[in-house]
Design a protein around this motif. Sequence first.
Motif, PDB file in Angstrom:
ATOM      1  N   ASP A  57     -26.086  -6.304  29.162  1.00  0.00           N
ATOM      2  CA  ASP A  57     -26.741  -6.155  30.469  1.00  0.00           C
ATOM      3  C   ASP A  57     -26.415  -4.801  31.092  1.00  0.00           C
ATOM      4  OD1 ASP A  57     -27.923  -8.620  30.253  1.00  0.00           O
ATOM      5  OD2 ASP A  57     -26.671  -9.586  31.773  1.00  0.00           O
ATOM      6  N   TYR A  58     -25.181  -4.349  30.954  1.00  0.00           N
ATOM      7  CA  TYR A  58     -24.810  -3.037  31.485  1.00  0.00           C
ATOM      8  C   TYR A  58     -25.568  -1.937  30.740  1.00  0.00           C
ATOM      9  CZ  TYR A  58     -22.150   1.054  32.844  1.00  0.00           C
ATOM     10  OH  TYR A  58     -21.804   2.299  33.326  1.00  0.00           O
ATOM     11  N   LEU A  60     -28.398  -2.140  29.314  1.00  0.00           N
ATOM     12  CA  LEU A  60     -29.816  -2.208  29.666  1.00  0.00           C
ATOM     13  C   LEU A  60     -30.096  -1.848  31.118  1.00  0.00           C
ATOM     14  CD1 LEU A  60     -30.813  -5.487  27.792  1.00  0.00           C
ATOM     15  CD2 LEU A  60     -31.329  -3.130  27.117  1.00  0.00           C
ATOM     16  N   GLY A  61     -29.041  -1.682  31.903  1.00  0.00           N
ATOM     17  CA  GLY A  61     -29.226  -1.334  33.302  1.00  0.00           C
ATOM     18  C   GLY A  61     -29.505  -2.526  34.194  1.00  0.00           C
ATOM     19  N   LEU A  62     -29.230  -3.746  33.708  1.00  0.00           N
ATOM     20  CA  LEU A  62     -29.459  -4.952  34.499  1.00  0.00           C
ATOM     21  C   LEU A  62     -28.322  -5.213  35.471  1.00  0.00           C
ATOM     22  CD1 LEU A  62     -30.896  -7.242  31.698  1.00  0.00           C
ATOM     23  CD2 LEU A  62     -32.148  -5.982  33.460  1.00  0.00           C
ATOM     24  N   THR A  63     -27.183  -4.567  35.241  1.00  0.00           N
ATOM     25  CA  THR A  63     -26.046  -4.659  36.144  1.00  0.00           C
ATOM     26  C   THR A  63     -25.344  -3.303  36.168  1.00  0.00           C
ATOM     27  OG1 THR A  63     -23.987  -5.822  36.658  1.00  0.00           O
ATOM     28  CG2 THR A  63     -24.477  -5.509  34.327  1.00  0.00           C
ATOM     29  N   ASP A  64     -24.673  -3.031  37.251  1.00  0.00           N
ATOM     30  CA  ASP A  64     -23.886  -1.806  37.346  1.00  0.00           C
ATOM     31  C   ASP A  64     -22.409  -2.072  37.079  1.00  0.00           C
ATOM     32  OD1 ASP A  64     -26.028  -0.113  37.870  1.00  0.00           O
ATOM     33  OD2 ASP A  64     -25.967  -0.563  40.009  1.00  0.00           O
ATOM     34  N   GLU A  65     -22.079  -3.306  36.725  1.00  0.00           N
ATOM     35  CA  GLU A  65     -20.707  -3.695  36.421  1.00  0.00           C
ATOM     36  C   GLU A  65     -20.441  -3.465  34.931  1.00  0.00           C
ATOM     37  OE1 GLU A  65     -17.070  -4.530  36.348  1.00  0.00           O
ATOM     38  OE2 GLU A  65     -18.060  -4.678  38.291  1.00  0.00           O
ATOM     39  N   PRO A  66     -19.614  -2.470  34.597  1.00  0.00           N
ATOM     40  CA  PRO A  66     -19.401  -2.162  33.183  1.00  0.00           C
ATOM     41  C   PRO A  66     -18.487  -3.147  32.450  1.00  0.00           C
ATOM     42  CG  PRO A  66     -18.142  -0.661  34.539  1.00  0.00           C
ATOM     43  CD  PRO A  66     -18.978  -1.504  35.474  1.00  0.00           C
ATOM     44  N   ALA A  67     -17.726  -3.955  33.182  1.00  0.00           N
ATOM     45  CA  ALA A  67     -16.811  -4.894  32.525  1.00  0.00           C
ATOM     46  C   ALA A  67     -17.600  -5.930  31.730  1.00  0.00           C
ATOM     47  CB  ALA A  67     -15.933  -5.586  33.557  1.00  0.00           C
ATOM     48  N   PRO A  68     -17.135  -6.245  30.531  1.00  0.00           N
ATOM     49  CA  PRO A  68     -17.839  -7.261  29.743  1.00  0.00           C
ATOM     50  C   PRO A  68     -17.664  -8.645  30.364  1.00  0.00           C
ATOM     51  CG  PRO A  68     -15.799  -6.651  28.661  1.00  0.00           C
ATOM     52  CD  PRO A  68     -15.950  -5.746  29.856  1.00  0.00           C
ATOM     53  N   TYR A  69     -18.531  -9.550  29.993  1.00  0.00           N
ATOM     54  CA  TYR A  69     -18.440 -10.920  30.467  1.00  0.00           C
ATOM     55  C   TYR A  69     -17.258 -11.611  29.800  1.00  0.00           C
ATOM     56  CZ  TYR A  69     -23.183 -10.084  32.087  1.00  0.00           C
ATOM     57  OH  TYR A  69     -24.281  -9.573  32.704  1.00  0.00           O
ATOM     58  N   ARG A  70     -16.659 -12.527  30.521  1.00  0.00           N
ATOM     59  CA  ARG A  70     -15.578 -13.312  29.935  1.00  0.00           C
ATOM     60  C   ARG A  70     -16.156 -14.287  28.945  1.00  0.00           C
ATOM     61  NH1 ARG A  70     -12.570 -15.695  34.918  1.00  0.00           N
ATOM     62  NH2 ARG A  70     -12.426 -17.329  33.381  1.00  0.00           N
ATOM     63  N   ARG A  71     -15.424 -14.560  27.911  1.00  0.00           N
ATOM     64  CA  ARG A  71     -15.876 -15.502  26.883  1.00  0.00           C
ATOM     65  C   ARG A  71     -15.273 -16.848  27.102  1.00  0.00           C
ATOM     66  NH1 ARG A  71     -17.281 -12.740  21.413  1.00  0.00           N
ATOM     67  NH2 ARG A  71     -18.040 -10.799  22.208  1.00  0.00           N
TER      68      ARG A  71
END
Length: 71
Positions: A57-58, A60-71
């Motif tokens: 998502d980062y 692709l520009g869908l979010t500005d939050e560079p941190a990955p999602y938690r698994r």
Amino acid sequence: MYQRLRNLREDRDLNQTAVAAVLHVSQTTYSRYESGTLDIPSASLIALARFYGTSVDYLLGLTDEPAPYRR
């Protein structure tokens, strides 16, 4: 998206050849990904997100939050 890919690469002082090797593509192919003249396959987007430690998502520009999602 394409500028974000370039920025991530340049922030790590990598050249296109190095990132292309991670994706198992040629430097020319990666250059076309980064310029937007060639669509990036989803498997490559996932690989790039893992390589840079971020989310698709980062990239692709869908979010500005560079941190990955938690698994």
